[in-house]
Motif scaffolding. Structure first.
Motif, PDB file in Angstrom:
ATOM      1  N   GLY A  87       3.043  10.171   0.756  1.00 10.69           N
ATOM      2  CA  GLY A  87       2.974   8.927   1.499  1.00 10.69           C
ATOM      3  C   GLY A  87       2.462   7.827   0.589  1.00 10.69           C
ATOM      4  N   LEU A  88       3.160   6.684   0.584  1.00 16.53           N
ATOM      5  CA  LEU A  88       2.813   5.575  -0.309  1.00 16.53           C
ATOM      6  C   LEU A  88       2.538   4.319   0.490  1.00 16.53           C
ATOM      7  CD1 LEU A  88       2.657   4.407  -3.248  1.00 16.53           C
ATOM      8  CD2 LEU A  88       5.083   3.832  -2.994  1.00 16.53           C
ATOM      9  N   ASP A  89       1.437   3.651   0.157  1.00 17.63           N
ATOM     10  CA  ASP A  89       1.092   2.350   0.735  1.00 17.63           C
ATOM     11  C   ASP A  89       0.882   1.404  -0.444  1.00 17.63           C
ATOM     12  OD1 ASP A  89       0.210   0.166   2.114  1.00 17.63           O
ATOM     13  OD2 ASP A  89      -1.482   1.148   3.075  1.00 17.63           O
ATOM     14  N   ALA A  90       1.717   0.351  -0.544  1.00 21.63           N
ATOM     15  CA  ALA A  90       1.674  -0.507  -1.724  1.00 21.63           C
ATOM     16  C   ALA A  90       2.040  -1.937  -1.357  1.00 21.63           C
ATOM     17  CB  ALA A  90       2.630   0.031  -2.793  1.00 21.63           C
ATOM     18  N   ALA A  91       1.870  -2.826  -2.328  1.00 25.22           N
ATOM     19  CA  ALA A  91       2.257  -4.227  -2.181  1.00 25.22           C
ATOM     20  C   ALA A  91       3.579  -4.446  -2.902  1.00 25.22           C
ATOM     21  CB  ALA A  91       1.187  -5.152  -2.760  1.00 25.22           C
ATOM     22  N   ALA A  92       4.523  -5.102  -2.243  1.00 26.09           N
ATOM     23  CA  ALA A  92       5.818  -5.415  -2.835  1.00 26.09           C
ATOM     24  C   ALA A  92       5.925  -6.920  -3.011  1.00 26.09           C
ATOM     25  CB  ALA A  92       6.948  -4.908  -1.950  1.00 26.09           C
TER      26      ALA A  92
END
Length: 222
Positions: free
Chosen positions: A32-37
């Protein structure tokens, strides 16, 4: 891109050549990935930017070979996601006075390969992991639609772009009979991708950064 694929294939066959050793492990991982784009488009002197948080799940298969070193037990491995980890449409509406122009592109991220190394932290089952990944971004189609017409026309094309990602994790492994389970948490960062249209009028950039991830893996030793 071809260089890292060659390295990964070599690692794969090297692992199979020593498959009789108990230090060879394989399985499946869900991340699971949580990031800023962040994205930017520059077209004929007009700049548009967009930033948003993204979340997603990525499944992959892994195969690794363990070995002992003077500083402790380590392993090298490969990690492959055999599908498009991102596939969607991007729409950009441009407004200039009474004129409205909408650009739409279908974008996919494929050819997802990774290579990693782990180092065990004593006999606790805990370990450190460092991984590098390689990806290919493809713009499958691009079209343009003006407010004054209902016709959709093919717009400029964009070449495929390869980009890399870096990932560091802290994990723990627990045996369950013939199987094992792992859990990891860590940070991810991807390099910026820049692509210029075939017309030369538009340049777009995109980057996924400041990412945090969590992985759970299940597998077995061979």
């Amino acid at each position: 891109m071809k260089t890292i694929k060659t390295i990964l294939i070599a690692l794969l066959f090297a692992s199979f050549s020593t498959i009789s050793n108990a230090d060879v492990k394989g399985g499946i991982t869900i991340m699971g990935l949580d990031a800023a784009a962040n994205g930017e488009e520059m077209s004929r002197g007009n700049e548009q930017t967009v930033s948003e948080d993204i979340q997603g799940l990525i499944a992959s298969f892994f195969l690794e070979k363990g070995f002992d070193t003077p500083v402790g037990s380590m392993a090298i491995g490969i990690d492959i996601s055999p599908y498009d980890i991102a596939d969607g449409s991007v729409t950009n509406a441009r407004v200039a006075g009474a004129s409205t122009q909408t650009n739409k592109a279908d974008v996919s991220v494929s050819e997802n390969y990774g290579a990693y190394v782990t180092m065990n932290l004593g006999d606790t089952g805990a370990y450190l992991k460092a991984m590098v990944t390689s990806h290919n971004m493809k713009v499958d189609s691009t079209d343009i639609k003006n407010k004054t017409t209902s016709n959709t026309q093919v717009n400029s094309t964009y070449p495929d772009q390869s980009f890399m990602g870096g990932h560091v994790s802290l994990g723990v492994e627990r045996d369950m009979g013939d199987m094992f389970i792992r859990g990891e948490v860590g940070a991810s960062e991807y390099e910026k991708v820049t692509s210029k249209s075939s017309s030369g009028n538009t340049t777009v950039t995109a980057q996924i950064e400041n990412g945090v991830h969590a992985r759970i893996s299940i597998g077995r030793a061979f």
